[in-house]
Write a protein that holds these residues in place. Structure first.
Motif, PDB file in Angstrom:
ATOM      1  N   GLU A 257       0.824  -1.207   0.000  1.00 10.19           N
ATOM      2  CA  GLU A 257       0.000   0.000   0.000  1.00 10.19           C
ATOM      3  C   GLU A 257       0.858   1.257   0.000  1.00 10.19           C
ATOM      4  N   LEU A 258       1.928   1.247   0.792  1.00  7.88           N
ATOM      5  CA  LEU A 258       2.782   2.429   0.851  1.00  7.88           C
ATOM      6  C   LEU A 258       3.426   2.704  -0.501  1.00  7.88           C
TER       7      LEU A 258
ATOM      8  N   PHE B  69      11.149  -0.584   0.277  1.00  7.99           N
ATOM      9  CA  PHE B  69      10.899   0.355  -0.819  1.00  7.99           C
ATOM     10  C   PHE B  69      12.091   1.268  -1.037  1.00  7.99           C
ATOM     11  N   GLN B  70      12.132   1.860  -2.216  1.00  6.13           N
ATOM     12  CA  GLN B  70      13.171   2.807  -2.605  1.00  6.13           C
ATOM     13  C   GLN B  70      12.548   3.890  -3.481  1.00  6.13           C
TER      14      GLN B  70
ATOM     15  N   ASN C  93      11.906   1.035   4.844  1.00  6.60           N
ATOM     16  CA  ASN C  93      11.226  -0.238   5.082  1.00  6.60           C
ATOM     17  C   ASN C  93      10.334  -0.078   6.298  1.00  6.60           C
ATOM     18  N   LEU C  94       9.389  -0.954   6.425  1.00  8.82           N
ATOM     19  CA  LEU C  94       8.401  -0.866   7.503  1.00  8.82           C
ATOM     20  C   LEU C  94       8.713  -1.868   8.605  1.00  8.82           C
ATOM     21  N   SER C  95       8.133  -1.611   9.772  1.00  4.28           N
ATOM     22  CA  SER C  95       8.216  -2.548  10.888  1.00  4.28           C
ATOM     23  C   SER C  95       6.804  -2.909  11.329  1.00  4.28           C
ATOM     24  N   THR C  96       6.706  -3.994  12.079  1.00 11.28           N
ATOM     25  CA  THR C  96       5.391  -4.419  12.576  1.00 11.28           C
ATOM     26  C   THR C  96       4.855  -3.462  13.632  1.00 11.28           C
ATOM     27  N   ALA C  97       5.691  -2.536  14.113  1.00 14.13           N
ATOM     28  CA  ALA C  97       5.226  -1.546  15.090  1.00 14.13           C
ATOM     29  C   ALA C  97       4.408  -0.442  14.430  1.00 14.13           C
ATOM     30  N   MET C  98       4.362  -0.409  13.096  1.00 18.33           N
ATOM     31  CA  MET C  98       3.603   0.609  12.381  1.00 18.33           C
ATOM     32  C   MET C  98       2.188   0.127  12.119  1.00 18.33           C
TER      33      MET C  98
ATOM     34  N   THR D 167       0.519   8.824   6.995  1.00 20.00           N
ATOM     35  CA  THR D 167       1.435   9.882   7.449  1.00 20.00           C
ATOM     36  C   THR D 167       2.668   9.967   6.557  1.00 20.00           C
ATOM     37  N   ILE D 168       3.260   8.822   6.235  1.00 18.97           N
ATOM     38  CA  ILE D 168       4.448   8.803   5.389  1.00 18.97           C
ATOM     39  C   ILE D 168       4.134   9.353   3.995  1.00 18.97           C
ATOM     40  N   SER D 169       3.023   8.945   3.440  1.00 19.65           N
ATOM     41  CA  SER D 169       2.637   9.392   2.099  1.00 19.65           C
ATOM     42  C   SER D 169       2.400  10.896   2.058  1.00 19.65           C
TER      43      SER D 169
END
Length: 437
Positions: free
Chosen positions: A345-346, A370-371, A413-418, A425-427
């Motif tokens: 999704e991100l 992602f990059q 990269n993402l973590s499971t804490a997100m 928010t990032i987008s």
């Protein structure tokens, strides 16, 4: 690692950005000055450096970094994929602390190493045996040594732009032809044959010409430092076919990509290597590496009957091992599926923002990786990558002003804490950051 800018080029970070950053980070500036007086450049890790100086972290919890200057940043770098559960996850912290209290520095094996090895063997079909070390660099180094001992050859085949750590032979062809820097002996260049990522025909032609001279082919299923670029299924299958035909071990560097499935990217792509190099997340936040693979190849490390000597003071230390066990138990299939969903999704959201901007943007990656590339693509290898170029560091600063911490080269990269709100928010931060460039 890709398209590096000249470190003396002050135009990459404008005077306005520099002044704004320095006003916001006075404590970090003071610490950086102290650090430079005792460490070259003020750190012991080249990849964490950026201009005018890196900011210092005071503490980290979940998906957040608390900086010494009082800022709180959403961590979208996660120690370059290591902190897959976020920072200081309770089950891992408890397991590591309990083990450390029970004693950690012992010159003998302990049960946690057996437990972590059993987990890896159970999760990865290509792994029969495991040997632990202390970094991804050591993991790839020992995998290549095993391949050399097995074949009797000393040349290797690797990918242009492929990064496998900091031992001599893999620091060829990282950011251009030849040595990555002057500290690598020129003789190492003669031992390395490079091929372009995702160029199936070149890979076939190379092995037809010199395959019988190779000790191994080493590659990342996701080209990490080269731009977080996924290999095509055809390229990975071809890699398996040509190495099988040449009777040469195929090594997968899954130091970053192991998070993509319970059995790593090799499970996700249904291509099994002979040896796998692991690191980062399998140590629960402590230094770790592992070389693992087929029983016959790994038997070369046997202390009585093998031909390779392998030791290390902190190899398989119990705190690291139990931290890895706790991490993998938390990072089960359900957690990985959800993490990959958020990553997908991100990337879609970031590409939509890029398409609507005045910049040429291509987003690559897979699963939770992602990059951001400043190019209109397509991006298939490091030479077509727009990562690490002149706009990457300004983007890093712009995202940081928006409360987002990612790599200066544009990797994240993402973590499971997100959660899903963090994706939004990032987008939104990316959209504002692009507008400010």
């Amino acid at each position: 690692m890709t398209n590096p800018t000249d470190p003396t080029d002050e135009t990459v970070v404008s005077a306005e950005v520099r002044e704004s950053y320095e006003r916001a980070t006075p404590q970090s500036r003071a610490l950086a000055e102290r650090a430079r007086s005792v460490m070259p450049g003020g750190d012991t890790r080249s990849v964490t450096y950026h201009r005018p100086y890196p900011s210092f972290v005071d503490s980290a919890s979940g998906a957040s970094l608390r900086m010494v200057d009082g800022e709180t940043l959403l961590d979208v770098l996660n120690n370059y994929t290591q902190s897959v559960l976020g920072h200081a996850p309770d089950p891992v912290v408890e397991a590591v602390c309990d083990r450390f209290r029970a004693g950690n520095g012992v010159a003998a094996p302990t049960e946690p190493a057996v437990e972590l090895a059993e987990l890896l063997v159970d999760r990865v079909d290509s792994i029969d045996r495991v040997r632990f070390c202390n970094s991804g660099t050591e993991a790839t180094m020992n995998a290549i040594r095993a391949a050399m001992a097995w074949t009797g050859e000393e040349r290797i085949c690797k990918i242009d732009g492929g990064y496998h750590g900091t031992h001599d032979i893999v620091e060829i062809g990282v950011s251009g032809d030849g040595r990555a820097h002057k500290g690598i002996p020129r003789s190492a260049e003669r031992r390395v044959q490079t091929v372009s990522y995702n160029d199936t025909e070149q890979l076939k032609a190379t092995f037809e010409a010199v395959g019988d001279e190779m000790a191994c082919l080493i590659l990342e299923p996701i080209l990490g430092a080269g731009g977080m670029i996924p290999a095509t299924d055809e390229f990975l299958r071809t890699a398996r076919d040509v190495t099988t035909d040449a009777d040469v071990p195929l090594i997968f560097d899954e130091v970053m990509s192991f998070r993509l499935a319970p059995g790593g990217a090799q499970e996700r792509r249904d291509v099994e290597p002979d040896l796998t190099a692991l690191g980062k997340l399998i140590g629960g936040g402590l230094p770790v590496g592992a070389v693992a693979g087929r029983e016959q190849l790994m038997a070369q490390f046997h202390p009585e009957t093998g031909s390779i000597d392998h030791s290390g003071t902190f190899n398989a230390n119990p705190a690291t091992m139990i931290g890895g066990v706790a991490t993998l138990e938390e990072l089960d299939e359900d957690a990985i599926v959800e993490l990959n969903r958020r990553g997908n999704e991100l990337r879609e959201r970031l590409q939509q923002v890029g398409d609507a901007s005045s910049q040429q943007i291509t987003i690559t990656g897979e699963g939770s990786l992602f990059q951001i590339h400043f190019t209109d693509g397509p991006v298939r290898d490091w030479r077509s990558s727009g990562a690490g170029g002149s706009l990457s560091e300004p983007l890093f600063h712009a995202m940081r002003r928006e409360g987002i911490f990612l790599a200066p080269r544009g990797m994240g990269n993402l973590s499971t804490a997100m959660d899903d709100e963090d994706i939004v928010t990032i987008s939104a931060a990316f959209e504002r950051a692009l507008e400010s460039l």
